[in-house]
Design an enzyme around this catalytic site. Sequence first.
Site, PDB file in Angstrom:
ATOM      1  N   SER A  84      -2.241  -1.877   0.411  1.00 56.44           N
ATOM      2  CA  SER A  84      -2.211  -2.719  -0.789  1.00 56.44           C
ATOM      3  C   SER A  84      -2.047  -4.189  -0.392  1.00 56.44           C
ATOM      4  CB  SER A  84      -1.111  -2.233  -1.738  1.00 56.44           C
ATOM      5  OG  SER A  84      -1.193  -2.879  -2.989  1.00 56.44           O
ATOM      6  N   HIS A 131      -7.065  -1.360  -4.236  1.00 61.45           N
ATOM      7  CA  HIS A 131      -7.057  -0.701  -5.559  1.00 61.45           C
ATOM      8  C   HIS A 131      -8.399  -0.976  -6.249  1.00 61.45           C
ATOM      9  CE1 HIS A 131      -2.679  -0.088  -5.197  1.00 61.45           C
ATOM     10  NE2 HIS A 131      -2.589  -1.363  -4.848  1.00 61.45           N
ATOM     11  N   GLU A 164      -8.152   3.271  -3.696  1.00 59.65           N
ATOM     12  CA  GLU A 164      -6.839   3.829  -3.369  1.00 59.65           C
ATOM     13  C   GLU A 164      -7.006   5.065  -2.482  1.00 59.65           C
ATOM     14  OE1 GLU A 164      -4.821   4.461  -7.072  1.00 59.65           O
ATOM     15  OE2 GLU A 164      -4.525   2.310  -7.420  1.00 59.65           O
TER      16      GLU A 164
END
EC number: 3.4.15.6
Length: 271
Positions: free
Chosen positions: A135, A177, A204
Amino acid sequence: MPSPNIEGQQRGYVIPIGGAEEKIDNPEILTRFVELAGGADAVICVIPTASQLDDTGERYEKLFQELGAGKTISLPIRERSDAQNNEYVEQLLTCTAVFITGGNQLRLSTILGGTPIAKTIRQINAKGVHVAGTSAGAAIVSQHMITGGSTGIVPTEDGVNLAPGMGLINTVVVDQHFNQRNRLSRLLSAVSYNPFLVGIGLDEDTAAFIDENNEFTVVGSGAITIVDPADIEYSSMADARRGDALTLLNLKVHILASGSRYNISTRQAFA
């Protein structure tokens, strides 16, 4: 610049992960990371700086140990003064892999940027230590880091916010994401600023394992979207007004699922 090349040594893997990587049922990405780090001989340093949750580092320590890592150390770097700590630098110098957790990428850049910790991560990566980030930790591995922007498909003149990243690799811009948060427009906006960059959009539970030759293999349950603007024929970015939709002609896009490969240097994709 990317991590400096050292004659006779291979750079370690750089492994951006799109976030929400599977940790229980089939932790394919994290298992492969632990294996690369050395398995039972691995020494993994976790950098939980991006997260504001006190237990993030401890959770990854436990997770990597359960996956067979020999030793895992979490470095509690929460302020810039922590990133000057010589003890933490010494611990990094003993590790075989570094894992940067998710959270807020601006916490990473403002706390780590220009510090001995950031410099050491670059140096040890050049000497063969693998560096993974999930992330926010994925966003900061590139020289140009996406910090925010528009959602949707159509790129706009003001569709992305950028800040300096850690620069482990300097020919890409990474977003995470990707499919889950509909971020194609901001990746398109980012590469339209300068077609030198390759855009990498990570779903993801999906990772790019980038080797020393700048070729990566896709690992995980999602896909990676590659935006290659090398042959772009026209971009309206220079003439666009704030908020205007962009015209971009002759972009190349690849969608790569698990097992596919991409060479960043030659810009070739392989099924």
